[in-house]
Scaffold this active site. Structure first.
Site, PDB file in Angstrom:
ATOM      1  N   HIS A 223       0.793  -1.190   0.106  1.00 19.95           N
ATOM      2  CA  HIS A 223      -0.086  -0.026   0.068  1.00 19.95           C
ATOM      3  C   HIS A 223       0.837   1.147   0.102  1.00 19.95           C
ATOM      4  O   HIS A 223       0.360   2.179  -0.744  1.00 19.95           O
ATOM      5  CB  HIS A 223      -0.870  -0.038   1.286  1.00 19.95           C
TER       6      HIS A 223
ATOM      7  N   GLU B 145       2.011   1.807  -3.367  1.00 16.16           N
ATOM      8  CA  GLU B 145       1.145   2.511  -4.209  1.00 16.16           C
ATOM      9  C   GLU B 145       0.977   4.032  -4.177  1.00 16.16           C
ATOM     10  O   GLU B 145       0.954   4.780  -5.000  1.00 16.16           O
ATOM     11  CB  GLU B 145      -0.417   1.833  -3.828  1.00 16.16           C
ATOM     12  N   HIS B 146       1.104   4.350  -2.925  1.00 17.40           N
ATOM     13  CA  HIS B 146       0.944   5.875  -2.921  1.00 17.40           C
ATOM     14  C   HIS B 146       2.203   6.603  -3.153  1.00 17.40           C
ATOM     15  O   HIS B 146       2.120   7.676  -3.685  1.00 17.40           O
ATOM     16  CB  HIS B 146       1.213   6.012  -1.282  1.00 17.40           C
TER      17      HIS B 146
ATOM     18  N   GLU C  71      -4.907   8.719   6.500  1.00 11.19           N
ATOM     19  CA  GLU C  71      -5.778   7.736   5.762  1.00 11.19           C
ATOM     20  C   GLU C  71      -6.208   6.629   6.915  1.00 11.19           C
ATOM     21  O   GLU C  71      -7.495   6.294   6.622  1.00 11.19           O
ATOM     22  CB  GLU C  71      -5.253   7.233   4.485  1.00 11.19           C
TER      23      GLU C  71
END
Length: 489
Positions: free
Chosen positions: A101, A104-105, A181
């Site tokens: 994850h 991905e950022h 987030e």
């Protein structure tokens, strides 16, 4: 795969109908006797068992390095193209959980060719959209653009996954973004409950971990962790370049060879094995009487994508259905559970789910109830599950099959969902299942099959339960398990 269809138009001759039934024309003669045309003469126009389908073909080509190129050309002026990678949080361990994850950022924070500003300006000037997401088994990067901009979109995607700078300053800045987030996710109670459900169903395994990872990992993930993850998992055999919309497969294939042919080599040595994840019937309860509503998910172990019982469980999932208080219909709702819920005012909403992974899955129901109705709602759910195992009717199954086919087709509306369907199916099945084949597999399900499959996976099985909120009246786990074998009146 279904071949591309040729559209044919048949122009009727004046005064003739093209159906195989009799045409009756009254005459204005003195006798006024009817005159008949047609009869058996047009019987040859009746539909053949095999029909010509106007369905675009999904073309698939595999490069020498193992990367698969798959596309569907619908001839429109826009397209969606993306990279589907067989790498998600399931391939992580406790120490690097959250890396997929985090990566991905970092994908949009600049490459060796483009700064973050240059990348954003190029996408904006194209009128395109660039996005990414991470799941437990897949990571996806995709772009939506005009068909004429397909070469630039593929080049940008290739640049992102192969040449990201992963600068230390950007990594530190992104930590705060991911932590914020995480705070947003924690306010979404449905997300929280499903994370709890995975944690209890797949205890001490990779599927039991969250996609974002724990806070301490987010604060400690380094550039080396990100580079190691790319080096280990971003390999040709585990990547699909998928496209849909106005795309030419040969053009996409040449772009794939140019941008990925020499760079994404196959694994040297053993391919990283997918860690096995054992299902455990168990529960997590987080009681908070200050919350206005109880949020509860209950699930049994289902099957993976390729298992032959998958379609039948999808039909059973459709039989349970979804409901919330905004629905009309009352006792005329097709879902029996929805009828019980509406009549007894048992919950605010419920949603059935069938989540599949490579070798396992979760089949169950998520519900939102008031404190006083938690036990009654859970009892109604288990009673309906037992009915699926013993007394579901052919008419219910036929209705559920039609609804399932309709929902699946409605989801394929636009180039982006079609592209997602291609990429996901190529990773899961190594092919795109044609719609007629999928419909035929759904049509093959009958009530007896539903009863047998539900008995196999539901009856007498210990469920996984995640409950949050005012759950004082939720029955204890042993009582819940006993109700998976019999129901009280």
């Amino acid at each position: 795969m279904a071949a591309a269809a040729v559209s044919r138009t048949l122009l009727p001759v004046a005064g003739r109908r093209l159906w195989g039934f009799t045409r009756r024309l009254p005459l204005r003669a003195a006798a006024a006797q009817p005159l008949y045309f047609g009869g058996d003469r047009l019987r040859s126009t009746q539909a053949a068992p095999q029909v010509v389908l106007n369905v675009p073909e999904t073309q698939v080509t595999c490069l020498e390095n193992g990367l698969r190129v798959a596309s569907e050309n619908s001839g429109i002026s826009t397209c969606t193209v993306g990279l589907w990678i067989d790498a998600g949080s399931r391939y992580e361990n406790e120490k690097n959980n959250g890396t997929a994850h985090f990566l991905e950022h970092m994908a949009f924070k600049g490459t060796k060719k483009r700064s973050q500003l240059d990348l954003e300006l190029e996408i904006e000037n194209m009128g395109a959209h660039l996005n990414a997401y991470t799941s437990r088994e897949q990571t996806v990067y995709y772009a939506k653009a005009f068909s004429k901009d397909l070469p630039r979109a593929v080049e940008i995607l290739a640049d992102i996954i192969q040449n990201s700078t992963l600068g230390e300053a950007e990594i530190e800045r992104e930590r705060g973004v991911i932590l914020r987030e995480m705070q947003e996710v924690e306010t979404n109670l449905q997300e929280v409950v499903f994370d709890y459900l995975h944690a209890t169903a797949y205890q001490n395994t990779a599927l039991g971990r969250t996609i974002l990872g724990p806070t301490e990992n987010i604060k400690s993930i380094s550039r080396k962790d990100l580079v190691d993850y790319i080096t280990t998992h971003y390999k040709g055999p585990r990547i699909v370049l998928a496209a849909a919309g106005g795309v030419c497969h040969n053009e996409l294939l040449e772009l794939a060879k140019f941008h990925f042919g020499d760079s994404l080599c196959a694994h040297k040595g053993d391919v990283p094995a997918l860690p096995p994840c054992k299902f455990t019937g168990s529960e997590i309860r987080v009681r908070d009487d200050k919350m206005p509503l109880a949020h509860l998910a209950v699930a049994i172990e289902a099957v993976g994508w390729t298992h032959p019982d998958t379609i039948c469980l999808m039909v059973a999932n459709t039989l349970i259905g979804n409901w919330d208080r905004s629905f009309g219909g009352g006792m005329n709702l097709s879902s029996k559970l929805a009828q019980l819920t509406c009549h007894g005012n048992l919950c605010h909403s419920f949603q059935s789910f069938n989540t599949s992974y490579t070798d396992t899955g979760l089949w169950g129901l998520y519900m939102v109830c008031e404190q006083a109705t938690v036990a009654d709602m859970l009892h109604a759910v288990q009673k309906e599950w037992m009915r699926l195992c013993t007394a579901v009717s052919e008419s219910e199954v036929a209705r559920a099959k039609n609804l399932l086919k309709t929902n699946m087709l409605l989801q394929l509306d636009g180039s982006t969902p079609i592209c997602e369907d291609i990429g996901r199916q190529m990773l899961c099945y190594n092919r795109r299942i044609p719609i007629p084949e999928l419909e035929a597999r759904i049509d093959a399900v009958d009530a007896e099959m539903v009863r047998e499959v539900c008995t196999k996976y539901i009856y007498g099985k210990s469920p996984a339960i995640a409950a949050l909120g005012p759950i004082e009246r939720l029955p204890d786990f042993n009582q819940i398990c006993s109700n998976m074998r019999w129901t009280r009146d």
